[in-house]
Design a protein around this motif. Structure first.
Motif, short mmCIF file in Angstrom:
data_model
loop_
_atom_site.label_atom_id
_atom_site.label_comp_id
_atom_site.label_asym_id
_atom_site.label_seq_id
_atom_site.Cartn_x
_atom_site.Cartn_y
_atom_site.Cartn_z
N ALA A 234 0.85 -1.19 0.00
CA ALA A 234 0.00 0.00 0.00
C ALA A 234 0.88 1.24 0.00
CB ALA A 234 -0.90 -0.01 1.23
N ASP A 235 0.31 2.36 -0.38
CA ASP A 235 1.08 3.59 -0.44
C ASP A 235 1.49 4.08 0.94
OD1 ASP A 235 0.97 3.67 -3.18
OD2 ASP A 235 -0.87 4.87 -3.23
N ASP A 236 0.75 3.66 1.98
CA ASP A 236 1.16 3.97 3.34
C ASP A 236 1.16 2.67 4.15
OD1 ASP A 236 -1.52 3.48 3.47
OD2 ASP A 236 -2.09 5.45 4.22
N GLY A 237 1.70 2.71 5.33
CA GLY A 237 1.80 1.50 6.14
C GLY A 237 3.18 0.88 6.03
N SER A 238 3.36 -0.25 6.69
CA SER A 238 4.67 -0.89 6.73
C SER A 238 5.01 -1.57 5.42
CB SER A 238 4.71 -1.92 7.87
OG SER A 238 3.75 -2.95 7.65
N SER A 239 6.30 -1.68 5.14
CA SER A 239 6.80 -2.32 3.92
C SER A 239 6.74 -3.83 4.05
CB SER A 239 8.24 -1.88 3.66
OG SER A 239 8.87 -2.73 2.73
N ILE A 240 6.63 -4.50 2.93
CA ILE A 240 6.63 -5.96 2.94
C ILE A 240 7.94 -6.49 3.51
CG2 ILE A 240 7.55 -6.19 0.57
CD1 ILE A 240 5.60 -8.62 0.30
N PHE A 241 9.04 -5.74 3.35
CA PHE A 241 10.32 -6.20 3.87
C PHE A 241 10.46 -5.95 5.36
CE2 PHE A 241 11.31 -5.83 -0.70
CZ PHE A 241 11.68 -7.15 -0.90
N GLU A 242 9.54 -5.22 5.94
CA GLU A 242 9.42 -5.15 7.39
C GLU A 242 8.62 -6.33 7.93
OE1 GLU A 242 8.95 -0.89 9.16
OE2 GLU A 242 7.85 -0.90 7.26
N ARG A 243 7.67 -6.82 7.13
CA ARG A 243 6.73 -7.84 7.60
C ARG A 243 7.15 -9.27 7.29
NH1 ARG A 243 3.53 -4.55 4.32
NH2 ARG A 243 2.89 -6.34 3.07
N ILE A 244 7.99 -9.45 6.31
CA ILE A 244 8.30 -10.79 5.80
C ILE A 244 9.30 -11.52 6.69
CG2 ILE A 244 10.27 -10.12 4.35
CD1 ILE A 244 9.10 -11.94 2.16
N THR A 245 9.18 -12.87 6.72
CA THR A 245 10.21 -13.71 7.33
C THR A 245 11.18 -14.13 6.23
OG1 THR A 245 8.83 -14.55 9.13
CG2 THR A 245 10.68 -15.94 8.43
N LEU A 246 12.46 -13.88 6.44
CA LEU A 246 13.49 -14.19 5.45
C LEU A 246 14.27 -15.43 5.88
CD1 LEU A 246 14.79 -10.56 4.79
CD2 LEU A 246 13.46 -11.98 3.21
N THR A 247 14.55 -16.31 4.92
CA THR A 247 15.31 -17.53 5.18
C THR A 247 16.62 -17.46 4.41
OG1 THR A 247 13.27 -18.80 5.45
CG2 THR A 247 15.28 -20.05 5.03
N TYR A 248 17.73 -17.73 5.09
CA TYR A 248 19.03 -17.63 4.43
C TYR A 248 20.06 -18.48 5.17
CZ TYR A 248 19.47 -14.06 8.13
OH TYR A 248 19.46 -13.40 9.33
#
Length: 318
Positions: A282-296
């Motif tokens: 969305a144009d406002d709100g948190s970024s997907i990269f704030e919300r996502i779980t990353l695996t590495y």
């Protein structure tokens, strides 16, 4: 490279200690040793990492390989229609045999990074990022990326810059990566480095950065086509997580360049995918990269290894 390493005499002063890594895929050796301290008038030595990598064979000189470049051969074995030989090239300004990268003085962090190591795969939730990873990133002193500041300011490598956007918030510079030999198009390797210090990693990207990311994608394609004749689709562009240094940058390589350790699943995130994910926000709100779980994957020498390994027990397998 430091101005002190311009000729073979300077390199002969290297005092070998041990092999950090032996990579048969890239035909590279990474060595730990020491050189005389640059700011010392005594015989004090400081740690150095030297990576010696065989250069790629260039198709531009294919017609000269046997007529001019090859100096000698020795038979290994021959059977029926198959023959194996060892070969030696003559000394040539156009076709160097190896590329040498030097880090001096090298810190303990550098030594751990370049050491051969076992890895584990970890999951990083937003909560683990906030508790473990973000403090780790922000604890890095600014001196660790002084070389990046030198590039951005034009104090170093200014003559190599292929494109520069000077916007303080969304600008970047595009230039050849230090790992490229600047000659072999099949192993072309460029890097785009953001101007802003506020984008430390993938986690800091927001929808507002889409213009910068699209510009990097477009300008890299334009430069590769104009300078090296590479058509659309000839480049692989990706972002590392975890990155090797915490100042946002995009890797840009020839799509046919294989075998790079940094292109493994979980570490390399395609720029096109990063852009597509941000477009869903969305144009406002948190970024997907704030919300996502990353695996590495994390190597056992990485500064996050111990804490992130221990934290995995907190995650429930669903």
């Amino acid at each position: 490279m430091s101005s002190g390493f311009k000729d073979i005499a300077a390199l002969r002063a290297f005092k070998f200690e041990r092999v950090l890594n032996d990579d048969p895929i890239t035909h590279a050796l990474t060595l730990l040793g020491s050189f005389l301290a640059a700011d010392s008038t005594s015989q004090d030595r400081s740690p150095a990492i030297v990576r010696i990598e065989k250069t790629a064979l260039s198709s531009e000189h294919a017609d000269k390989l046997f007529s001019e470049a090859l100096d000698d051969v020795r038979l290994i074995e021959s059977t029926d229609i198959y023959t194996w030989l060892f070969g030696w090239f003559e000394r040539s300004a156009e076709m160097p045999d190896v590329k040498i990268n030097i880090i001096h003085p090298a810190t303990d962090v550098h030594i751990r990074k370049y050491s051969q190591q076992q890895v584990i795969v970890v999951r990083e939730t937003p909560a683990l990022y906030a508790r473990i990873v973000r403090p780790y990133i922000h604890a890095f002193p600014a001196a660790r990326t002084q070389w990046v500041d030198n590039i951005l300011s034009g104090a170093s490598e200014a003559e190599k810059v292929l494109h520069r956007d000077t916007s303080p918030e969304f600008g970047y510079v595009l230039l050849p990566d230090m790992k490229w030999d600047l000659v072999t198009v099949s192993s072309l390797y460029l890097v785009a480095i953001a101007v802003s210090r506020n984008i430390r990693s993938l986690r800091d990207l927001r929808k507002g950065h889409l213009g910068m990311l699209r510009s990097i994608r477009g300008e890299a394609a334009r430069v590769a086509q104009e300078k090296w004749g590479l058509d659309r689709g000839s480049l692989r562009m990706f972002v590392h997580y975890q990155p090797s240094y915490y100042h946002f940058h995009v890797h840009i390589v020839n799509a046919n360049y294989h075998g790079l350790p940094g292109m493994s699943v979980g570490q390399a995130h395609l720029l096109d995918d990063v852009i597509a994910l941000l477009e869903l926000d969305a144009d406002d709100g948190s970024s997907i990269f704030e919300r996502i779980t990353l695996t590495y994957a994390l190597g056992e020498q990485h500064g996050l290894y111990t804490q992130m390994k221990a934290a995995q027990s907190e995650l429930l397998d669903i």
